[in-house]
Design an enzyme around this catalytic site. Sequence first.
Site, PDB file in Angstrom:
ATOM      1  N   ASP A   1      -5.215  30.758   8.078  1.00 53.37           N
ATOM      2  CA  ASP A   1      -6.604  30.310   7.929  1.00 53.37           C
ATOM      3  C   ASP A   1      -7.430  31.570   7.692  1.00 53.37           C
ATOM      4  OD1 ASP A   1      -9.238  29.541   8.210  1.00 53.37           O
ATOM      5  OD2 ASP A   1      -9.041  28.778  10.255  1.00 53.37           O
TER       6      ASP A   1
ATOM      7  N   GLU B   1      -8.896  23.171   3.705  1.00 53.55           N
ATOM      8  CA  GLU B   1      -9.021  23.279   5.162  1.00 53.55           C
ATOM      9  C   GLU B   1      -9.028  21.907   5.856  1.00 53.55           C
ATOM     10  OE1 GLU B   1     -12.387  25.889   5.531  1.00 53.55           O
ATOM     11  OE2 GLU B   1     -11.246  27.565   4.692  1.00 53.55           O
TER      12      GLU B   1
ATOM     13  N   LYS C   1     -15.750  36.245   2.627  1.00 53.75           N
ATOM     14  CA  LYS C   1     -15.346  34.976   2.007  1.00 53.75           C
ATOM     15  C   LYS C   1     -16.466  34.398   1.146  1.00 53.75           C
ATOM     16  CE  LYS C   1     -13.171  30.607   3.474  1.00 53.75           C
ATOM     17  NZ  LYS C   1     -12.669  29.906   4.683  1.00 53.75           N
TER      18      LYS C   1
ATOM     19  N   ASP D   1     -16.479  20.256  10.285  1.00 55.88           N
ATOM     20  CA  ASP D   1     -16.115  21.658  10.526  1.00 55.88           C
ATOM     21  C   ASP D   1     -17.376  22.503  10.732  1.00 55.88           C
ATOM     22  OD1 ASP D   1     -15.330  24.309  10.434  1.00 55.88           O
ATOM     23  OD2 ASP D   1     -13.970  24.064   8.736  1.00 55.88           O
TER      24      ASP D   1
HETATM   25  P1  ADP Z   1     -15.046  30.252  10.865  1.00 51.77           P
HETATM   26  O1  ADP Z   1     -14.270  29.043  10.497  1.00 51.77           O
HETATM   27  O2  ADP Z   1     -16.454  30.237  10.330  1.00 51.77           O
HETATM   28  O3  ADP Z   1     -14.334  31.520  10.547  1.00 51.77           O
HETATM   29  P2  ADP Z   1     -14.637  29.609  13.718  1.00 51.77           P
HETATM   30  O4  ADP Z   1     -14.158  28.245  13.521  1.00 51.77           O
HETATM   31  O5  ADP Z   1     -13.676  30.583  14.321  1.00 51.77           O
HETATM   32  O6  ADP Z   1     -15.286  30.278  12.451  1.00 51.77           O
HETATM   33  O7  ADP Z   1     -15.944  29.513  14.654  1.00 51.77           O
HETATM   34  C1  ADP Z   1     -16.601  30.640  15.130  1.00 51.77           C
HETATM   35  C2  ADP Z   1     -17.853  30.210  15.867  1.00 51.77           C
HETATM   36  O8  ADP Z   1     -17.499  29.381  16.975  1.00 51.77           O
HETATM   37  C3  ADP Z   1     -18.639  31.378  16.421  1.00 51.77           C
HETATM   38  O9  ADP Z   1     -20.003  31.195  16.165  1.00 51.77           O
HETATM   39  C4  ADP Z   1     -18.367  31.286  17.928  1.00 51.77           C
HETATM   40  O10 ADP Z   1     -19.416  31.828  18.703  1.00 51.77           O
HETATM   41  C5  ADP Z   1     -18.244  29.796  18.121  1.00 51.77           C
HETATM   42  N1  ADP Z   1     -17.526  29.426  19.342  1.00 51.77           N
HETATM   43  C6  ADP Z   1     -16.265  29.772  19.683  1.00 51.77           C
HETATM   44  N2  ADP Z   1     -15.944  29.246  20.881  1.00 51.77           N
HETATM   45  C7  ADP Z   1     -17.030  28.552  21.296  1.00 51.77           C
HETATM   46  C8  ADP Z   1     -17.322  27.790  22.475  1.00 51.77           C
HETATM   47  N3  ADP Z   1     -16.451  27.643  23.457  1.00 51.77           N
HETATM   48  N4  ADP Z   1     -18.545  27.204  22.565  1.00 51.77           N
HETATM   49  C9  ADP Z   1     -19.446  27.360  21.586  1.00 51.77           C
HETATM   50  N5  ADP Z   1     -19.234  28.059  20.468  1.00 51.77           N
HETATM   51  C10 ADP Z   1     -18.037  28.654  20.316  1.00 51.77           C
HETATM   52 MG    MG Z   2     -12.999  27.812   9.626  1.00 49.44          MG
END
Ligand code: ADP
Ligand code: MG
Length: 644
Positions: free
Chosen positions: A10, A184, A83, A206
């Site tokens: 991913d 995705e 990205k 998402d």
């Molecule tokens: P992306 O797909 O954009 O790369 P992610 O799916 O990894 O990102 O999501 C990252 C986001 O999720 C960040 O803003 C992070 O602060 C938030 N995040 C991660 N864990 C939690 C949680 N337990 N509660 C709230 N927000 C969270």
């Molecule tokens: Mg993502």
Amino acid sequence: MADERVVGIDLGTTNSLVAYMGTGPSLAHPGEPGKGVHIIPGEDGSNLVPSVVALQPDGQMLVGNAARGVLLTAPSRAVYSVKRLMGRGVDDVREELKIFPFHLAEDLMAGEVMRIKLGERTYTPPEISAQILRQLKRNAERYFGAPVKQAVITVPAYFNDAQRQATKDAGRIAGLEVLRLVNEPTAASLAYGLDKKQNGTIAVYDFGGGTFDISILRLKDGIFEVIATNGDTHLGGDDIDNLLVAVAAEDIAGDLKIDIRQSPEAVQRLRNAVIEAKIALSSVEQAHIEVDLPGGKLYQRTITREMFEQMVLPIVKRTLMPCKQALRDAELTPAEVDEVVLVGGSTRIPLVRRKVEELFGRKPHTELNPDEVVALGAAVQASILSGGTEETKDMLLLDVTPLSLGIEALGGVTAKIIHRNSTIPASATEHFTTGVEGQTSVAIHVLQGEREMAKDCRSLARFDLKGIPPMPAGLPRIEVRFLIDANGILHVSAREQRSNKQAEIDVQPSYGLTDEQVENMILDSFDNAEQDLNARQLIESRNEADTILTALQKGRKSEAWARLSFGEQRRIEDLENKLRIAVSGDDHNPIRRAIDELNEGTMKLAEMMMDAAVGSALRGKNMENTGVEDGPEAPHPIGKAEFQ
Ligand code: ADP
Ligand code: MG
């Protein structure tokens, strides 16, 4: 092949992950984790690799958590959210440049791939992404104690061909053979095993770090089709963080009379503290914030989940409109959605879960970690592609067309109709017309490949569309429809819409092509791109010159011509001669210029003639059937602007 480990990746905007589906304990690879799909952790033990890349002054590249520090200490040496730039031109990303501190190289020629400055060097977006992929590859290799060469990588469902291609290029640069790009939302559905249900409708919500995507998928006979996507490319967990920082900064200014914005380090400490609190509040009812401020002061606050929810409700609400729009586009009511899947770290927030459940009227899937689910699905797909395990061997392959499909158009150029990497089933329609007066049949030559010229592509089939009533060149409207069904069979049909004449054929596009041949064809198209483009432009400009010269010949005999002054006639004849001379050369540029000049010079004449031609064609007069002496001609593409 059985010994090749194919990993699932991913490649996220905020975080990237690598996952693998184990086949169970093995004698050959003792120590390899057992059965089932799981995330491969990095050296620091964490599953997520932040999508941040930094260049050290000594030339060393840092990726992930190690690079995050540089973002603060030396921002001109680090880049995140790359990205957003993948497969895009400088003009496409003006908005991003306003919001994100991307340092682009300025000395770019028009049409050149954009480059990002890191310290004293510049890199293309795929090269930056390749650094992240290389880190994930290293993590997997350390984990297996063996080389990893193949991967499945996920991309947003809305990624276009250029963005997908850029992602594949990143893989290749990182030394990974990208066996497949998977959408995705499709990967997330696979991780939940939803394909086993064979049929149904799935909504994938998402909510990540910087983006929000909603995708509606239709599962038909075990194959996923994306039927609608929507979202907001500037809405995510970052917005929540920014809001919390702003609220706290105001609080600090009011209570402690300190303007925290004066100290970037203190703002960063505050940001880290509110993110920690945000994450804690997803599982506990209250969180405590404590931040050292300049001047030895301390900021302390307790936030309850209720306060937090009140603050972020407007942000969460902004995700609901795109969901409703996607449902409308898919022509579905919320009740018609069978499964809802949550993806992205921000869906850990209980308020988000409640709002999604309210909207769709059903409990969303939350059993898997939402920030891992896409990588896990990629690993499932990887396992299917590498021959499968007990669990996956009966699963249907999700498929994409490995090469573009199209037809030969006038002058021997390729008109692509379905682009490569389209998920199947896929269908697309393009419109064509005739290039010859009174043409009664059209030769449809079905092609596969990336090259601009038909002769360089693979010929799949030929058939003729016959019985078109004679009409002036350019008047027939021929609709060519390509459909690849779930079995990879291509159905091609052609219909002349004014007369309703129709012909069709079925072909099997991928039959007999090895992966290596596919790869070679793709590479070939890179190697020859420039030459191909020139050849194509020359043919297209000559075709266009032919059309205008023929029309002019007709025009000379028309009443309209006689109404022009002698001077006007002479000027047109001069321009005509200029074009004839240009056409005899092999550079498309002077031909184009001469066409433009002649077009402009004959504007008045053309207008008068067009009225007459359309009038007579509609009355069915003046059109003798010239027959077709040297076989049917290839169709002539109609400008996209006219239809669509
Ligand atoms: P992306 O797909 O954009 O790369 P992610 O799916 O990894 O990102 O999501 C990252 C986001 O999720 C960040 O803003 C992070 O602060 C938030 N995040 C991660 N864990 C939690 C949680 N337990 N509660 C709230 N927000 C969270
Ligand atoms: Mg993502």
